[in-house]
Design an enzyme around this catalytic site. Structure first.
Site: not given
Length: 439
Positions: A318-319
């Site tokens: 995700e990040h």
């Protein structure tokens, strides 16, 4: 060859947990579908200890929440929302309706039409995550969604004032103090007191993410956004303290939040692990962060940038925080990620809270096929066609008739043939009455 100095729990443990979540969510959604408001009330009492006659907040309650906040807090919320709105408006401007004459007399086009109603989930069981209000409500409004409703759970036994203020300032049309599966279920399925929406958006825990997955098809969803994930890609241009800080800064989200370091420096890897242990002694949220790190933390040492890239793309996190001498090398080559944070001057918290990019992002490898929430998620790109001359209709009709005959679709073919007869003056036979037009 990549070497794991620390690994997360095995896939079998995760699969067992996922199965329990799926079964629980399925049963709860069935209750909401059959019992409506009664089920929602029972679930709110059961999970949040929260009961009231109507979960929608009144205008007076909303204003009361706003009035509780100091002036600086309101200014800070306004600043963050301005950044989110500014970037969303740039995104919206990049999406254009089109119309083109592809052949003489043949006009094709598409329009970008916003969904009519969107339900935005704003998580807040452990922390009042007011930033999720900016990310969902503002983005929907910039896209042109007519009705935007929000649900956020109570915090410490009452509506979280900052979350309510953020939802109102972002432009939510209806604000409900309701959390978890019961919130997304009520928004998607509808009850006597909550009209259903066309689309669900927003992050949440594993139960909220699974509820969205099971509701997909009944309504649209933005993406599968479950427990947060963070990855740090670093070389020895940075130190262990900043790497450990960025890993634990996201691990505090919840005990099931993965935090992964990928580096080409074993020295940095071991320094980061030591710094993690040091910070876990003093971090106020260490109890949650410790569980996440112990169960889902990973440290991977690679031989080269190329190997770091391969491992990172396989994880599709995700990040992804890139702190290397040349972060643009990864920007140009990475293909699977929710959002990139390039260089040590930025970090995931900036993206989560204030800088302007959207923080609702794909997890659990969904970044292989989708990006994060943006205005385009609220838009339906719908095509249309127009034929403006008799000659064009007859010409297209002859091609269409022959192609339909290849497939054996007589009715389709007759749709073309009738137009060839009327607009082209050709005496083509009715479908099935004789041989099809020659190929």
């Amino acid at each position: 060859m990549a070497v794991w100095l620390k690994r997360a729990v095995g896939a079998d443990v995760k699969a067992e947990a996922d199965a329990k979540v799926r079964a629980s969510v399925e049963a709860i959604l069935a209750d909401i579908a059959s019992q409506g408001d009664a089920a929602v009330r029972a679930l709110s009492n059961r999970f949040d200890g929260w009961d009231r006659e109507d979960y929608r907040l009144t205008a007076a309650e909303i204003q009361g929440c706003i009035d509780q906040l100091p002036a600086q807090a309101l200014k800070d919320i306004e600043f963050a929302q301005t950044q989110v709105r500014r970037f969303a408006e740039v995104q919206r401007a990049s999406i254009q309706d089109v119309e083109v004459e592809t052949l003489p007399g043949v006009v094709l086009g598409h329009r970008n039409i916003p969904v009519n109603a969107a339900g935005c989930y704003v998580p807040g069981g452990k922390y009042p995550l007011l930033a999720s209000a900016h990310m969902s409500v503002i983005t929907a409004k910039v896209a042109g969604v007519g009705r935007v409703i929000t649900c956020a759970p109570p915090f410490e036994g009452k509506p979280a004032a900052a979350v309510v203020a953020a939802q109102a300032m972002a432009g939510a049309d209806e604000i409900y103090c309701l959390g978890g599966i019961q919130a997304v279920g009520a928004m998607a399925l509808g009850t006597a007191s909550i009209a259903p929406v066309d689309m669900l958006v927003g992050p949440g825990n594993a139960f909220v993410a699974e509820a969205k997955r099971q509701l997909f098809g009944r309504v649209g969803i933005d993406l599968f956004a479950g427990p947060t994930e963070t990855m740090v890609i670093a070389d020895d241009s940075v130190d262990g303290e900043i790497c450990a800080t960025d890993l634990l800064g996201q691990a505090e989200h919840g005990p099931d939040s993965p935090a992964i370091l990928i580096t080409n420096s074993e020295k940095l890897a071991r320094e980061t692990m030591r710094e993690v242990e040091r910070l876990l002694e003093i971090l106020p949220t260490r109890d949650i962060a410790r569980k996440a790190w112990d169960s889902h933390g990973e440290v991977i040492v690679c031989d080269s940038y190329e190997e770091m890239l391969r491992v990172a793309d396989d994880y599709a996190n995700e990040h992804v925080q890139v702190m290397t001498r040349d972060p643009d090398w990864f920007l140009e080559r990475m293909t699977n990620y929710g959002a990139l944070f390039l260089g040590p001057r930025t970090n995931v918290a900036y993206g989560d809270k204030v800088i302007g990019t959207n923080h609702t992002l794909p997890t659990r490898k969904a970044a292989r096929y989708t990006g994060g929430l943006w205005v385009g998620k609220f838009l339906k790109t719908c095509t249309y066609q127009r034929v403006t001359t008799d000659a064009a209709s007859a010409m297209i009709g002859e091609y269409c008739s022959r192609l339909c005959a290849l497939e054996g679709f007589a009715g389709h073919g007759e749709q073309a043939n009738v137009r060839v007869r009327r607009y082209g003056g050709r005496n083509v036979p009715y479908a099935g009455a004789a041989e099809p037009l020659p190929l």
